[in-house]
Every structure is written in structure tokens, then in C-alpha cells.
Design a protein around this motif. Structure first.
Motif, mmCIF file in Angstrom:
data_model
loop_
_atom_site.group_PDB
_atom_site.id
_atom_site.type_symbol
_atom_site.label_atom_id
_atom_site.label_comp_id
_atom_site.label_asym_id
_atom_site.label_seq_id
_atom_site.Cartn_x
_atom_site.Cartn_y
_atom_site.Cartn_z
ATOM 1 N N PHE A 249 0.845 -1.198 0.000
ATOM 2 C CA PHE A 249 0.000 0.000 0.000
ATOM 3 C C PHE A 249 0.880 1.248 0.000
ATOM 4 O O PHE A 249 2.029 1.226 0.435
ATOM 5 N N ARG A 250 0.301 2.347 -0.510
ATOM 6 C CA ARG A 250 0.951 3.657 -0.443
ATOM 7 C C ARG A 250 0.671 4.238 0.941
ATOM 8 O O ARG A 250 -0.484 4.363 1.352
ATOM 9 N N ASN A 251 1.699 4.588 1.657
ATOM 10 C CA ASN A 251 1.595 4.947 3.064
ATOM 11 C C ASN A 251 1.140 6.399 3.258
ATOM 12 O O ASN A 251 1.900 7.336 2.997
ATOM 13 N N LYS A 252 -0.072 6.582 3.749
ATOM 14 C CA LYS A 252 -0.595 7.934 3.942
ATOM 15 C C LYS A 252 0.152 8.692 5.034
ATOM 16 O O LYS A 252 0.286 9.927 4.974
ATOM 17 N N LEU A 253 0.678 7.991 6.034
ATOM 18 C CA LEU A 253 1.374 8.677 7.127
ATOM 19 C C LEU A 253 2.684 9.316 6.676
ATOM 20 O O LEU A 253 3.182 10.231 7.327
ATOM 21 N N PHE A 254 3.226 8.836 5.562
ATOM 22 C CA PHE A 254 4.434 9.454 5.011
ATOM 23 C C PHE A 254 4.207 10.923 4.688
ATOM 24 O O PHE A 254 5.138 11.733 4.699
ATOM 25 N N SER A 255 2.954 11.300 4.431
ATOM 26 C CA SER A 255 2.649 12.687 4.074
ATOM 27 C C SER A 255 3.004 13.663 5.198
ATOM 28 O O SER A 255 3.222 14.857 4.938
ATOM 29 N N PHE B 166 6.783 6.593 9.071
ATOM 30 C CA PHE B 166 6.760 7.995 8.668
ATOM 31 C C PHE B 166 7.764 8.314 7.559
ATOM 32 O O PHE B 166 7.544 9.239 6.780
ATOM 33 N N LEU B 167 8.861 7.549 7.472
ATOM 34 C CA LEU B 167 9.892 7.830 6.482
ATOM 35 C C LEU B 167 9.699 7.058 5.182
ATOM 36 O O LEU B 167 10.377 7.360 4.192
ATOM 37 N N CYS B 168 8.804 6.086 5.166
ATOM 38 C CA CYS B 168 8.610 5.240 3.990
ATOM 39 C C CYS B 168 7.338 5.601 3.246
ATOM 40 O O CYS B 168 6.278 5.795 3.866
ATOM 41 N N SER B 169 7.433 5.664 1.943
ATOM 42 C CA SER B 169 6.250 5.971 1.138
ATOM 43 C C SER B 169 5.400 4.745 0.861
ATOM 44 O O SER B 169 4.295 4.870 0.334
#
Length: 297
Positions: free
Chosen positions: A161-167, A285-288
Motif C-alpha cells: 500500500f501507499r503509506n498515507k502517514l508518510f505525508s 513515517f519515512l517510507c512511502s
């Protein structure tokens, strides 16, 4: 998916078939300077499949077949499907060249159970892999129920999945969207207006630009449905469908917000790669991107 959404996603990947292999080629990635995200992901999944002891697996959205070939060489019986017919043909050719001629490979839609019936000819699988699929899914209930249909009891899903928390780390328009739409969901429009104005002053909310495509007849990744997912909400989603989360595997680290890549230069890529496999909470947090591994209970 709606027909229009499905057609756009299919058109995008139809045009990627001749280039996708490069994303798993370390020599090409090192020479070109592209980030080795797919290469790293393949390594993570291969390690997890070996630790789990998978004997039979099915890949939804198998692409051009490099992962399936890798896992076949590990002694795993492989099968898969893809929306893109050129991707299916590329996978079949790749496996055939290696003498793997009996794998079940077909055009299939992860949201449509009827299209997945060829996968059931040999019974349930130990593992279902879905790389780059969930961002394009509209009917998530159907998607997870279909994955469950393909598994044996105690089998596992590995869903990227694309990690929303990376934003929260990007400091750009994605940060603004997450703060206003997710963190401040339900807060009054007046309060949000003040927050939005402050974010526009402090963040690079004009970035990143929407990527187009050199081929005007084919949509770019930014022009098709490509959703982000909050890992906490995703864990709740898989639980509702009868899965127990085993863990989250994080990859595609960023040693700095992406907009600083040009300013930092080659050190941005080098430091980001150095962080891969560190397997701590920082990846959230650092990974997309991430992979949720969950067991059917």
C-alpha cells in the motif's frame, strides 16, 4: 472498478510492460540512479515467504513476472493474474524461457470474483501477493473477500500500500491534505480555513507537480486512481475480513523530504537506501510504501 477507472489503470500498465523489468535490475537501477523500491520490496517478500514456509502462492497484479520467477526458483509453485494482457503475456514468456510451462496465468480483476476462478483449479494457496494493486481498488470489500477466497485456512496475504502517514514528512500538498482531511476530519470549516492558510505559508503546498506522460494517449500514474492508505485503518480493514495482522514491512525510505532530493544530490539516494531494512517505527513515517502481512483466521 468502474469501466473508465479500470480502462485508465489498464492503459497505464499496458504501456509499462517493456520497462518494468528494469525496476528489479540492480545494475540498471545503480546506473540510472532510480530508487530501487521494487527491488527492495522483492527482497522483503522473498524473505517473508521463506520464513513463513509458503509452498504455493498466487500473485494478483503480477506485472511482467520477475517476482513470480524469483519465487519459483525458491521452490514455490506460482500462479498469478493481471488486468493487463501484455503483462500476462510477458510473464508467460518469462516463465516459459525458464522451463516453467504449467503455471496458471491469466487476465483477471481483483474486484471481480468470476474472473479469478481459473486460480481455483488447484485449490487454496498458502500466500496471496498483491503489489501495486490496492491503490487502484475501488471496491475494497470485494477485493479482500476475493483474496480470502483464494487462500487456504491459515494462509497469509501480503498487500502493498501507499503509506498515507508518510505525508506528515513530505512537507508539501500531501501534508496539507492529510492534516485537513484526516487529522481534522469533522472540524469546522472556519477552523480548517485558518489552518489551511497557515499551512500554505509554512509548507510547499505547490509541490509535487502532477506528473504527465510523454505519450499523451496513455495516462501517467498521477492521472489514474492511486489511493493512499493509513496503516492503522488498513489493519482494521483486514480484521473485518477475518485476518489477523502479523506485521507491517516498510520500504522506500526517504532520508529527507522528497523536495530536497535535488539539493542534496546523490547523498539523498545513498542515505535513503542505507535506511532500508532498519525495521523500526520510523518506517511508518519515512517510507512511502508498506506491506501488510496478515493471516486468515
Amino acid at each position: 472498478m468502474t469501466d473508465a477507472t479500470k480502462s485508465a489503470v489498464t492503459a497505464h500498465y499496458d504501456g509499462e510492460v517493456d520497462f518494468y523489468t528494469n525496476m528489479y535490475d540492480k545494475a540498471f537501477l545503480d546506473k540510472s540512479g532510480e530508487y530501487p523500491s521494487n527491488y527492495v520490496r522483492l527482497g522483503i517478500l522473498s524473505n517473508r515467504l521463506a520464513q513463513f514456509g509458503a509452498k504455493r502462492l498466487f500473485e494478483v497484479g503480477m506485472g511482467e513476472g520477475t517476482p513470480l520467477l524469483t519465487w519459483s526458483k525458491m521452490g514455490i509453485e506460482v500462479a498469478g493474474c493481471d488486468l493487463s494482457e501484455p503483462m500476462v503475456e510477458a510473464t508467460r514468456a518469462r516463465l516459459n524461457r525458464e522451463g516453467i510451462k504449467d503455471a496458471i496465468l491469466f487476465v483477471g480483476d481483483a474486484e471481480d470474483a468470476k474472473t479469478l476462478t481459473p486460480a481455483l483449479r488447484r485449490g487454496g494457496y498458502d500466500a496471496i501477493i498483491a503489489n501495486g494493486v490496492l491503490p487502484h481498488i475501488q471496491k475494497e470489500t470485494a477485493f479482500f473477500e476475493n483474496l480470502k477466497m483464494l487462500l487456504r485456512p491459515g494462509g497469509r496475504i501480503f498487500v502493498e500500500f501507499r503509506n498515507k502517514l508518510f505525508s506528515l514528512f513530505t512537507l508539501n500538498r500531501y501534508s496539507k491534505e492529510f492534516i485537513l482531511e484526516d487529522l481534522l476530519a469533522g472540524v469546522s470549516a472556519d477552523v480548517k480555513k485558518h489552518v489551511a492558510e497557515e499551512l500554505d505559508r509554512r509548507l510547499a503546498t505547490n509541490l509535487p507537480p502532477v506528473r504527465g506522460h510523454d505519450d499523451a494517449d496513455r495516462p501517467s500514474y498521477d492521472q489514474i486512481l492511486a489511493k493512499f492508505h493509513n496503516p492503522f485503518e488498513l489493519e482494521e480493514t483486514v480484521a473485518r475480513h477475518g485476518f489477523r495482522t502479523i506485521g507491517m514491512q516498510w520500504y522506500h525510505y526517504h532520508a529527507a523530504p522528497p523536495m530536497l532530493a535535488g539539493k542534496i544530490g546523490p547523498g539523498f539516494r545513498a542515505e535513503s537506501i542505507r535506511l532500508e531494512h532498519e525495521a523500526s517505527w520510523r518506517g511508518m513515517f519515512l517510507c512511502s510504501a508498506g506491506i501488510i502481512e496478515a493471516e486468515l483466521i
